[in-house]
Scaffold this motif. Structure first.
Motif, PDB file in Angstrom:
ATOM      1  N   PRO B 362       0.839  -1.198   0.000  1.00 23.64           N
ATOM      2  CA  PRO B 362       0.000   0.000   0.000  1.00 23.64           C
ATOM      3  C   PRO B 362       0.877   1.252   0.000  1.00 23.64           C
ATOM      4  O   PRO B 362       1.899   1.293   0.690  1.00 23.64           O
ATOM      5  N   GLU B 364       0.302   4.079   1.321  1.00 29.31           N
ATOM      6  CA  GLU B 364       0.353   4.754   2.623  1.00 29.31           C
ATOM      7  C   GLU B 364       1.410   4.143   3.533  1.00 29.31           C
ATOM      8  O   GLU B 364       2.043   4.855   4.320  1.00 29.31           O
ATOM      9  N   GLU B 365       1.605   2.828   3.414  1.00 26.38           N
ATOM     10  CA  GLU B 365       2.608   2.205   4.280  1.00 26.38           C
ATOM     11  C   GLU B 365       4.022   2.580   3.836  1.00 26.38           C
ATOM     12  O   GLU B 365       4.905   2.764   4.659  1.00 26.38           O
ATOM     13  N   ILE B 366       4.201   2.702   2.522  1.00 28.73           N
ATOM     14  CA  ILE B 366       5.517   3.132   2.026  1.00 28.73           C
ATOM     15  C   ILE B 366       5.803   4.534   2.520  1.00 28.73           C
ATOM     16  O   ILE B 366       6.868   4.814   3.082  1.00 28.73           O
ATOM     17  N   LEU B 367       4.816   5.419   2.351  1.00 27.97           N
ATOM     18  CA  LEU B 367       5.016   6.813   2.751  1.00 27.97           C
ATOM     19  C   LEU B 367       5.248   6.933   4.254  1.00 27.97           C
ATOM     20  O   LEU B 367       6.146   7.668   4.690  1.00 27.97           O
ATOM     21  N   SER B 368       4.459   6.201   5.048  1.00 22.97           N
ATOM     22  CA  SER B 368       4.619   6.357   6.491  1.00 22.97           C
ATOM     23  C   SER B 368       5.962   5.798   6.954  1.00 22.97           C
ATOM     24  O   SER B 368       6.574   6.333   7.875  1.00 22.97           O
ATOM     25  N   THR B 369       6.419   4.740   6.288  1.00 25.66           N
ATOM     26  CA  THR B 369       7.733   4.203   6.652  1.00 25.66           C
ATOM     27  C   THR B 369       8.836   5.209   6.326  1.00 25.66           C
ATOM     28  O   THR B 369       9.742   5.439   7.141  1.00 25.66           O
ATOM     29  N   LEU B 371       8.511   8.403   6.044  1.00 26.85           N
ATOM     30  CA  LEU B 371       8.356   9.548   6.945  1.00 26.85           C
ATOM     31  C   LEU B 371       8.968   9.242   8.309  1.00 26.85           C
ATOM     32  O   LEU B 371       9.677  10.080   8.896  1.00 26.85           O
ATOM     33  N   VAL B 385       3.307  15.593   3.995  1.00 31.29           N
ATOM     34  CA  VAL B 385       2.996  14.391   3.225  1.00 31.29           C
ATOM     35  C   VAL B 385       1.621  14.528   2.571  1.00 31.29           C
ATOM     36  O   VAL B 385       0.668  14.967   3.204  1.00 31.29           O
ATOM     37  N   GLN B 387      -1.072  12.251  -0.006  1.00 33.28           N
ATOM     38  CA  GLN B 387      -1.293  10.954  -0.646  1.00 33.28           C
ATOM     39  C   GLN B 387      -2.710  10.871  -1.178  1.00 33.28           C
ATOM     40  O   GLN B 387      -3.597  11.576  -0.700  1.00 33.28           O
ATOM     41  N   PRO B 398       9.735  -3.165  -1.409  1.00 32.91           N
ATOM     42  CA  PRO B 398       9.503  -2.043  -0.496  1.00 32.91           C
ATOM     43  C   PRO B 398      10.791  -1.488   0.106  1.00 32.91           C
ATOM     44  O   PRO B 398      10.946  -0.278   0.235  1.00 32.91           O
ATOM     45  N   VAL B 399      11.720  -2.386   0.439  1.00 34.38           N
ATOM     46  CA  VAL B 399      12.954  -1.931   1.076  1.00 34.38           C
ATOM     47  C   VAL B 399      13.720  -0.987   0.137  1.00 34.38           C
ATOM     48  O   VAL B 399      14.206   0.063   0.550  1.00 34.38           O
ATOM     49  N   VAL B 402      11.783   2.417  -0.500  1.00 29.00           N
ATOM     50  CA  VAL B 402      11.940   3.277   0.681  1.00 29.00           C
ATOM     51  C   VAL B 402      13.330   3.909   0.643  1.00 29.00           C
ATOM     52  O   VAL B 402      13.506   5.099   0.923  1.00 29.00           O
ATOM     53  N   GLN B 403      14.290   3.107   0.251  1.00 28.31           N
ATOM     54  CA  GLN B 403      15.667   3.609   0.180  1.00 28.31           C
ATOM     55  C   GLN B 403      15.806   4.710  -0.872  1.00 28.31           C
ATOM     56  O   GLN B 403      16.473   5.711  -0.631  1.00 28.31           O
TER      57      GLN B 403
END
Lengths: 230, 510
Positions: B362, B364-369, B371, B385, B387, B398-399, B402-403
């Motif tokens: 999702p 939102e989970e990428i963004l919250s991580t 953040l 942020v 979205q 995802p890793v 995020v990086q």
């Protein structure tokens, strides 16, 4: 906590990291035992019966996950898995095979000590059998099946409540997507497709969290699973 | 076609027609000479001339002689029957004599005629063959890829002979593998023996040859520079198994051409491979140079700080400055660690095919991580942020994603000169999700914009060390996801970086 120092077995093949870990853990008030290979770890576990094993997944002689599987057949001993970047997949595998927590290299000493304390505390409080679980303004009553945030009752659907309950009964522990899927939707759920879980979690967060971009109660471990805050 | 031509002209009917025509001419010339000259004598040259011209087209000399004889005999008969008036009678012997000469002439001219005609036909045939060959070989020459060449070769064999064709290519290990066939998916009887014999002896094998002559497949070697590259097979039609020698020869000529082109393409490919390797080597050394430069700077700082702390020199440090030194060591070491992590990601998505651990995540989970990580790494910075309202999942590692976003945020915090109000947003755009990181700093220099995503050693000379490296890594990660990354300066100031990631699991997009 008891007066006797908790003992921790460090299974790590890099001598430099071993030294750092020993120093850090000794400073944190733990007794340490060290093992460089899987075979050494096996014998150290049965002869010393440590309170916790700090298991590096990349061992020279055997797969760390295999060692964990063996251990889990006869012991509920705490295991924190230490993984390097290259062993991301093994991390999930380790959690699904009964590891209590994981920590990714590189990590700082305070972070490691906090994880160790959390895992040890989880055991002593026996939260899994409690009637309620509280963290910050979040409160769940397992008997009444009520979730409160800021003293306001949150309306959750049946499935949403079961997900929150599962996480709250294992506070601080990362539950993998597969684990949650099979616990909520049964062992035959298509764990490859966990969209249903992710959608539900999105709804739960909208209901529970004041700011779903900065979750405070249910934390995301990206690519691995979810964890209830402690 | 050639035999057909002969067949129609040698038909009995045609010959009879010609004889009839000669008789008619004889009668006509007889009547003509009687009416005009009151003398049959003048009919003779006319009649023989007509008979000779007609006899030229007779299929052979015998029929030609018969044709001329018919004309002469008709004339004799007419002479005998109608010579009732008192015109001077032509001696029959003279007519016969003229007839004999005519027949001899007919024999010779007929022979010549057919000889010339045969030659003309063979020339025509040759030129058609050459034209079709040149057409086919031009087509072969324009083949851009090996696959196209294989297809063209089998199709050309089919167009020459009308037989199904197949092409076996010899690989580096010496084994022959079927590369193309016309029609596609052609079923073959076991023919390995014939093909292998062709490879071994470098000559035509299969049907009609000494090697496996009972096999319906005729195998032709395709070679260039004395090296056998492939084997072309021609499956003879069961209902019409005879293929003319001419078709065989044309096929062989064509295959010579195919061999040369095949050799050329292989050589071109090898050349390209070498060129690519060179380019890669160049990039690698550039990359290494930039990495070593990027690493040297923090390492110099760490070593310097350590030597100060060691107290080997006479500098006396108070507790405050000691702490500052330790903090600087920690900061530089952390930077090194992150860079190494970045490098590890690149080796993961590197040349040996991307090894992404893709799973639908999702937004939102990428963004919250991101953040969460950004807030803990840059506590003084401020993030906004945005979205989409809808719940969207995209297939990513995802890793790594995020990086990438963390790298962009790190650049925004460090190099924009203004770490407040850094915007991190995701937007839904039909087939893509567009992540963007925007700062409100002084923007990027115009001259660096074109080479933003290249690891360049020269640019990292300034204070922004590591920026180029980080961005080139971002680019390779996004590219491995089948996405696109771009960076530019916003009109209202500040830099904007955008990542387009496909919503569908498809690496071919963009």
């Amino acid at each position: 906590m008891s007066n006797i120092k908790s003992s921790i077995l460090i299974v790590e093949d890099e001598s430099y990291i071993m030294k750092v870990l020993e120093t850090a853990l000794a400073a944190g008030g733990y007794r340490t035992i060290s093992a460089v290979t899987g075979a050494q770890a096996r014998s150290a576990i049965s002869s010393y019966m440590p309170d916790m094993v700090l298991l590096d997944l990349g061992l020279p002689d055997m797969d760390g996950v295999k060692l964990l599987k063996e251990l889990r057949q006869w012991s509920a001993m705490h295991v924190i898995v230490v993984s390097a970047r290259s062993t991301e997949r093994d991390k999930i595998l380790a959690l699904d095979n009964g590891a209590d927590d994981y920590i990714t290299k590189p990590f700082s000493a305070p972070e490691l000590l906090a994880r160790i304390r959390a895992v040890l505390r989880r055991n002593s409080s026996g939260s899994a059998n409690d009637d309620t679980y509280c963290v910050g303004d979040f409160n769940i009553d397992f008997n009444k099946r009520i979730v409160n945030v800021n003293n306001e009752t949150i309306r959750l659907t049946q499935v949403e409540y079961r997900i929150v309950e599962l996480l709250a009964r294992n506070p601080g522990k990362v539950l993998t997507y597969d684990y949650i899927m099979s616990n909520i939707w049964g062992p035959y759920a298509d764990s490859e497709n966990n969209r249903i879980l992710r959608v539900n979690m999105s709804h739960i967060r909208k209901k529970l969290e004041p700011d779903s971009m900065k979750p405070r109660y249910i934390l995301t471990e990206i690519g691995v699973g979810y964890r209830m805050a402690e | 076609m050639k035999s057909g031509l002969y067949k129609t002209s040698s038909g009995i009917y045609k010959n009879l027609q010609r004889i009839l025509l000669c008789i008619v001419f004889s009668v006509l010339s007889f009547i003509f000479s009687r009416l005009t000259f009151q003398n049959t004598f003048y009919a003779l040259p006319l009649c023989t001339l007509a008979a000779l011209s007609i006899s030229i087209f007779a299929p052979n000399a015998a029929w030609g002689a018969v044709t001329v004889s018919a004309a002469v005999i008709t004339l004799i008969l007419l002479e005998q029957t109608f010579n009732t008036d008192n015109s001077p009678v032509q001696p029959i012997a003279f007519i016969i004599y003229t007839g004999a000469v005519s027949i001899a002439a007919a024999l010779i001219t007929n022979r010549w005629y057919w000889h010339i005609r045969k030659q003309r036909d063979s020339y025509q045939e040759q030129s058609t063959r050459e034209r079709s060959l040149s057409q086919l070989s031009t087509a072969l020459l324009t083949a851009a890829s090996e696959e196209e060449l294989h297809e063209l070769t089998v199709r050309s064999i089919f167009s020459i002979t009308g037989c199904s064709a197949v092409l076996f290519i010899r690989d580096k290990k010496g084994a022959t593998n079927r590369a193309a066939s016309y029609p596609k998916g052609l079923l073959l009887y076991p023919c390995d023996d014939a093909v292998n014999a062709c490879v071994k002896n470098n000559c035509r094998t299969g049907f009609g040859t000494v090697y496996f002559g009972e096999n319906p497949l005729v195998c032709f070697p395709v070679s260039a520079n004395g090296k056998l590259l492939a084997v072309a097979g021609m499956l003879l039609n069961s209902d019409e198994p005879i293929t003319t020698e001419y078709q065989m020869q044309t096929t062989e000529l064509l295959l010579v051409c195919a061999g040369i082109v095949l050799d050329k393409i292989t050589m071109l490919k090898r050349e390209q491979q070498i060129l690519m390797e060179k380019e890669l080597e160049h990039m690698r050394s550039d990359f290494l140079r930039s990495i070593s430069h990027d690493f040297r700077t923090p390492l110099t700082g760490i070593i310097g700080a350590c030597s100060m702390l060691n107290g080997s020199n006479d500098i006396v440090l108070d507790i405050r400055s000691r702490q500052e030194l330790v903090e600087s060591i920690n900061g530089e070491a952390e930077w090194l660690m992150r860079t190494v992590e970045n490098l590890l990601s690149v080796t993961r998505v590197g040349s040996n095919g991307p090894k992404l651990n893709k799973s639908p995540e999702p937004i939102e989970e990428i963004l919250s991580t991101v953040l969460d990580k950004a807030a803990s790494r840059f506590p003084q910075a401020e993030f906004i942020v945005k979205q989409p309202d809808d719940f969207i999942m995209i297939p990513v590692d995802p890793v790594l994603i995020v990086q990438v976003l963390m790298n962009l945020i790190e650049n925004a915090v460090k190099y924009s000169g203004n770490s407040s109000g850094i915007e991190l947003s995701a937007a839904d755009n039909d087939k893509y999700v567009i992540f963007s990181v925007r700062d409100h700093g002084h923007g990027m220099k115009q001259e660096t914009l074109s080479t933003l995503f290249e690891p360049s050693a020269c640019r990292s000379g300034d204070s922004t060390h590591g920026m180029g490296l980080g961005l080139s890594i971002c680019k390779s990660i996004v590219a491995a996801h089948g996405g696109m990354i771009e960076g530019h300066n916003a009109e209202s100031g500040g830099a904007v970086f955008m990542i387009h990631l496909p919503k569908e699991n498809n690496n071919e997009q963009y």
